[in-house]
Design a protein around this motif. Structure first.
Motif, PDB file in Angstrom:
ATOM      1  N   ARG A 208      15.280   6.280 -20.808  1.00  0.00           N
ATOM      2  CA  ARG A 208      16.013   5.762 -19.768  1.00  0.00           C
ATOM      3  C   ARG A 208      16.633   6.080 -18.677  1.00  0.00           C
ATOM      4  NH1 ARG A 208      20.002   3.126 -17.567  1.00  0.00           N
ATOM      5  NH2 ARG A 208      19.806   0.308 -17.471  1.00  0.00           N
ATOM      6  N   ALA A 212      15.319   6.058 -15.035  1.00  0.00           N
ATOM      7  CA  ALA A 212      16.858   5.441 -13.891  1.00  0.00           C
ATOM      8  C   ALA A 212      16.372   6.427 -12.602  1.00  0.00           C
ATOM      9  CB  ALA A 212      18.006   5.136 -14.852  1.00  0.00           C
ATOM     10  N   VAL A 215      14.259   5.831 -10.717  1.00  0.00           N
ATOM     11  CA  VAL A 215      14.585   4.196 -10.055  1.00  0.00           C
ATOM     12  C   VAL A 215      14.862   5.117  -8.101  1.00  0.00           C
ATOM     13  CG1 VAL A 215      15.910   2.300  -9.307  1.00  0.00           C
ATOM     14  CG2 VAL A 215      14.044   2.937 -11.840  1.00  0.00           C
ATOM     15  N   GLN A 216      15.945   5.709  -9.045  1.00  0.00           N
ATOM     16  CA  GLN A 216      16.231   6.398  -7.320  1.00  0.00           C
ATOM     17  C   GLN A 216      15.707   6.612  -6.594  1.00  0.00           C
ATOM     18  OE1 GLN A 216      19.704   5.642  -8.127  1.00  0.00           O
ATOM     19  NE2 GLN A 216      18.708   4.676 -10.260  1.00  0.00           N
ATOM     20  N   LYS A 219      14.613   3.886  -4.742  1.00  0.00           N
ATOM     21  CA  LYS A 219      14.757   2.933  -3.706  1.00  0.00           C
ATOM     22  C   LYS A 219      15.076   3.625  -2.680  1.00  0.00           C
ATOM     23  CE  LYS A 219      18.808   1.234  -6.414  1.00  0.00           C
ATOM     24  NZ  LYS A 219      19.051   1.359  -6.899  1.00  0.00           N
ATOM     25  N   ARG A 227      24.478   2.088  -5.773  1.00  0.00           N
ATOM     26  CA  ARG A 227      24.300   0.951  -6.498  1.00  0.00           C
ATOM     27  C   ARG A 227      24.128  -0.655  -6.371  1.00  0.00           C
ATOM     28  NH1 ARG A 227      28.434   2.811 -11.115  1.00  0.00           N
ATOM     29  NH2 ARG A 227      27.927   2.180 -12.977  1.00  0.00           N
ATOM     30  N   ASP A 228      23.929  -1.376  -7.467  1.00  0.00           N
ATOM     31  CA  ASP A 228      23.683  -2.512  -7.550  1.00  0.00           C
ATOM     32  C   ASP A 228      24.143  -3.371  -8.496  1.00  0.00           C
ATOM     33  OD1 ASP A 228      22.497  -4.735  -8.246  1.00  0.00           O
ATOM     34  OD2 ASP A 228      20.451  -4.729  -7.277  1.00  0.00           O
ATOM     35  N   ARG A 231      22.247  -6.101 -10.696  1.00  0.00           N
ATOM     36  CA  ARG A 231      20.928  -6.150 -11.265  1.00  0.00           C
ATOM     37  C   ARG A 231      21.962  -5.468 -12.595  1.00  0.00           C
ATOM     38  NH1 ARG A 231      16.731  -5.540 -14.474  1.00  0.00           N
ATOM     39  NH2 ARG A 231      16.131  -3.219 -15.392  1.00  0.00           N
ATOM     40  N   GLU A 232      23.169  -4.481 -12.983  1.00  0.00           N
ATOM     41  CA  GLU A 232      24.039  -4.330 -13.476  1.00  0.00           C
ATOM     42  C   GLU A 232      24.244  -5.346 -14.267  1.00  0.00           C
ATOM     43  OE1 GLU A 232      26.746  -1.406 -13.183  1.00  0.00           O
ATOM     44  OE2 GLU A 232      25.337  -0.350 -11.856  1.00  0.00           O
ATOM     45  N   LEU A 235      21.415  -6.577 -16.454  1.00  0.00           N
ATOM     46  CA  LEU A 235      21.003  -6.154 -17.923  1.00  0.00           C
ATOM     47  C   LEU A 235      21.955  -6.411 -18.790  1.00  0.00           C
ATOM     48  CD1 LEU A 235      21.854  -3.210 -18.028  1.00  0.00           C
ATOM     49  CD2 LEU A 235      20.587  -2.734 -15.704  1.00  0.00           C
ATOM     50  N   ILE A 259      24.812   4.178 -17.463  1.00  0.00           N
ATOM     51  CA  ILE A 259      24.128   4.301 -16.048  1.00  0.00           C
ATOM     52  C   ILE A 259      24.679   5.238 -15.735  1.00  0.00           C
ATOM     53  CG2 ILE A 259      24.093   2.380 -14.068  1.00  0.00           C
ATOM     54  CD1 ILE A 259      23.476  -0.059 -15.748  1.00  0.00           C
ATOM     55  N   LEU A 263      22.849   8.277 -13.041  1.00  0.00           N
ATOM     56  CA  LEU A 263      23.137   8.390 -12.080  1.00  0.00           C
ATOM     57  C   LEU A 263      23.740  10.228 -11.401  1.00  0.00           C
ATOM     58  CD1 LEU A 263      24.848   5.226 -10.527  1.00  0.00           C
ATOM     59  CD2 LEU A 263      21.824   6.030 -10.214  1.00  0.00           C
TER      60      LEU A 263
HETATM   61  O1  LIG Z   1      18.330  -1.104 -10.929  1.00  0.00           O
HETATM   62  C1  LIG Z   1      17.821  -0.006 -10.060  1.00  0.00           C
HETATM   63  O2  LIG Z   1      18.601  -0.435  -8.957  1.00  0.00           O
HETATM   64  C2  LIG Z   1      19.120   1.437 -10.340  1.00  0.00           C
HETATM   65  O3  LIG Z   1      18.883   2.544  -9.742  1.00  0.00           O
HETATM   66  C3  LIG Z   1      18.941   1.907 -12.191  1.00  0.00           C
HETATM   67  C4  LIG Z   1      20.410   1.066 -12.600  1.00  0.00           C
HETATM   68  C5  LIG Z   1      19.860   1.493 -13.782  1.00  0.00           C
HETATM   69  O4  LIG Z   1      19.969   2.593 -14.707  1.00  0.00           O
HETATM   70  O5  LIG Z   1      20.293   0.688 -14.906  1.00  0.00           O
HETATM   71  C6  LIG Z   1      20.960   2.645 -12.009  1.00  0.00           C
HETATM   72  C7  LIG Z   1      22.154   2.148 -10.957  1.00  0.00           C
HETATM   73  C8  LIG Z   1      21.774   0.572 -10.537  1.00  0.00           C
HETATM   74  O6  LIG Z   1      23.218   0.119 -10.269  1.00  0.00           O
HETATM   75  C9  LIG Z   1      21.618  -0.624 -11.561  1.00  0.00           C
HETATM   76  C10 LIG Z   1      20.537  -0.025 -12.308  1.00  0.00           C
END
Ligand SMILES: O=C(O)C(=O)C[C@]1(C(=O)O)C=C[C@@H](O)C=C1
Length: 272
Positions: A208, A212, A215-216, A219, A227-228, A231-232, A235, A259, A263
Motif C-alpha cells: 500500500r 500511495a 499516487v503522490q 497528483k 490530502r483528500d 477519498r479517505e 475508503l 495514510i 505520506l
Molecule cells: O488517493 C489519493 O489521493 C492519495 O493521495 C492516497 C491516499 C492514501 O494513502 O490512500 C493518501 C492521501 C489522501 O488524503 C488520500 C488517499
C-alpha cells in the motif's frame, strides 16, 4: 453432509495437521529413488519395500504410501501396522473412490491416522478434503509456484523441496491468513495466529505504501498538501463493510495513521 462431517486432525511431529495453518514439509524422502538415504530424523519417508519399515519407524514422523504402490496390499498392510501416521498419495490414474478406498483400508487395518496427499489436481484435493474429513497435503515439489493455489484450495500442508520452502511458507502464511480462519485455544497458539495475520498485514502495508507513494507523484499536488479527506472517508467506509466489528469509528484512526505513514515516506523519498 459436510457441515456435520467429523474433521480429522492428525499430529505429524509437533504439528496438528488438519486445523489451523497449513504446515510446510520440506523433508520427505523416498527410498524408492536411487541412492536415497534415510536421515536420522525426517518428517516423511516412503519405503521401497517392507524391509525399510523398521528404520522408518525409528526416524520418521510419518510414512508415505506412494501413489505408485497403493495396489501393493501386503506393503500397505505392513505400513498400516507401523503405528505412524500414514500419508496416502493418490496414484495418478486413481479415482477419488480408489484413493479414499486405500485410506479406509489403512484405517481399518491398523487403526492408524491417515493424511491424504495429492500432486496436481487441486479440485480433487478440495473434494477429498470435503467428503472424507481427512487432512490433505499438496505435493508441490515439481512446482512450488502452485503453493498459493494449493493453500487457497484448502490444503492442510505443502510438501516441497528445500529450494521451494520459502515460497511455500509465504503462501501458507499469507493465503492462510486471508482464507483459513483459525480457532486457536491456547495463548501461544493465539499469538502464533496473530503473528501470521501480522505477516500478511505487513506485506499489504508495504504494498500500500508503494502505491500511495506513486499516487503522490501522479497528483497535481502530492503529499500532505494534496490530502483528500473525501477519498479517505470513502475508503474507511468501504473497509468498514469488510470489518463491521471494528466499524468506521475504530477504523478511521487506524487508516489515518496508515495514510500518514505513507505520506511521510513519500515526502522523505521526494526530498532525498
Ligand atoms: O488517493 C489519493 O489521493 C492519495 O493521495 C492516497 C491516499 C492514501 O494513502 O490512500 C493518501 C492521501 C489522501 O488524503 C488520500 C488517499
Amino acid at each position: 453432509m459436510s457441515s456435520t462431517l467429523e474433521r480429522h486432525v492428525v499430529p505429524l511431529g509437533g504439528h496438528p495437521v488438519g486445523e489451523g495453518p497449513a504446515v510446510v514439509i520440506s523433508d520427505r524422502v523416498s527410498l524408492r529413488e536411487p541412492d536415497a538415504v534415510l536421515p536420522a530424523a525426517v518428517t516423511l519417508a516412503e519405503p521401497a519395500s517392507a524391509a525399510d519399515l523398521p528404520a522408518i519407524a525409528a526416524s520418521a514422523q510419518g510414512v508415505v504410501i506412494g501413489g505408485a504402490w497403493t495396489r501393493d496390499i501386503p506393503l500397505v498392510r505392513a505400513v498400516a501396522g507401523l503405528g505412524l501416521p500414514v500419508v496416502v498419495e493418490r496414484r495418478r490414474t486413481a479415482t477419488l473412490e480408489e484413493w479414499l478406498g486405500v485410506a479406509d483400508y489403512c484405517e481399518a487395518e491398523g487403526g492408524v491416522q491417515v493424511i491424504l496427499c495429492e500432486h496436481a489436481d487441486l479440485g480433487l484435493l478440495r473434494e477429498a478434503r470435503a467428503v472424507s474429513g481427512r487432512p490433505v497435503l499438496a505435493d508441490v515439489t515439481a512446482d512450488p509456484g502452485l503453493s498459493t493455489a494449493a493453500v487457497a484450495a484448502g490444503a492442510d500442508g505443502l510438501i516441497v523441496s528445500a529450494d521451494g520452502r520459502h515460497e511455500a511458507e509465504e503462501a501458507a502464511a499469507l493465503v492462510g491468513a486471508l482464507l483459513r480462519p483459525e480457532d486457536p485455544a491456547t495463548l501461544a497458539e493465539c499469538r502464533q495466529a496473530i503473528d501470521r495475520v501480522d505477516a500478511a498485514l505487513a506485506t499489504l502495508l508495504e504494498r500500500r505504501a508503494a502505491l500511495a507513494g506513486r499516487v503522490q507523484r501522479l497528483k497535481p499536488v502530492g503529499g500532505f498538501a494534496g490530502r483528500d479527506p473525501g477519498r479517505e472517508r470513502a475508503l474507511v467506509a468501504r473497509m468498514a463493510e469488510r470489518a463491521p466489528s471494528l466499524g468506521e469509528a475504530r477504523l478511521a484512526p487506524v487508516m489515518n495513521a496508515v495514510i500518514e505513514a505513507g505520506l511521510h515516506l513519500a515526502e522523505e523519498r521526494a526530498a532525498g
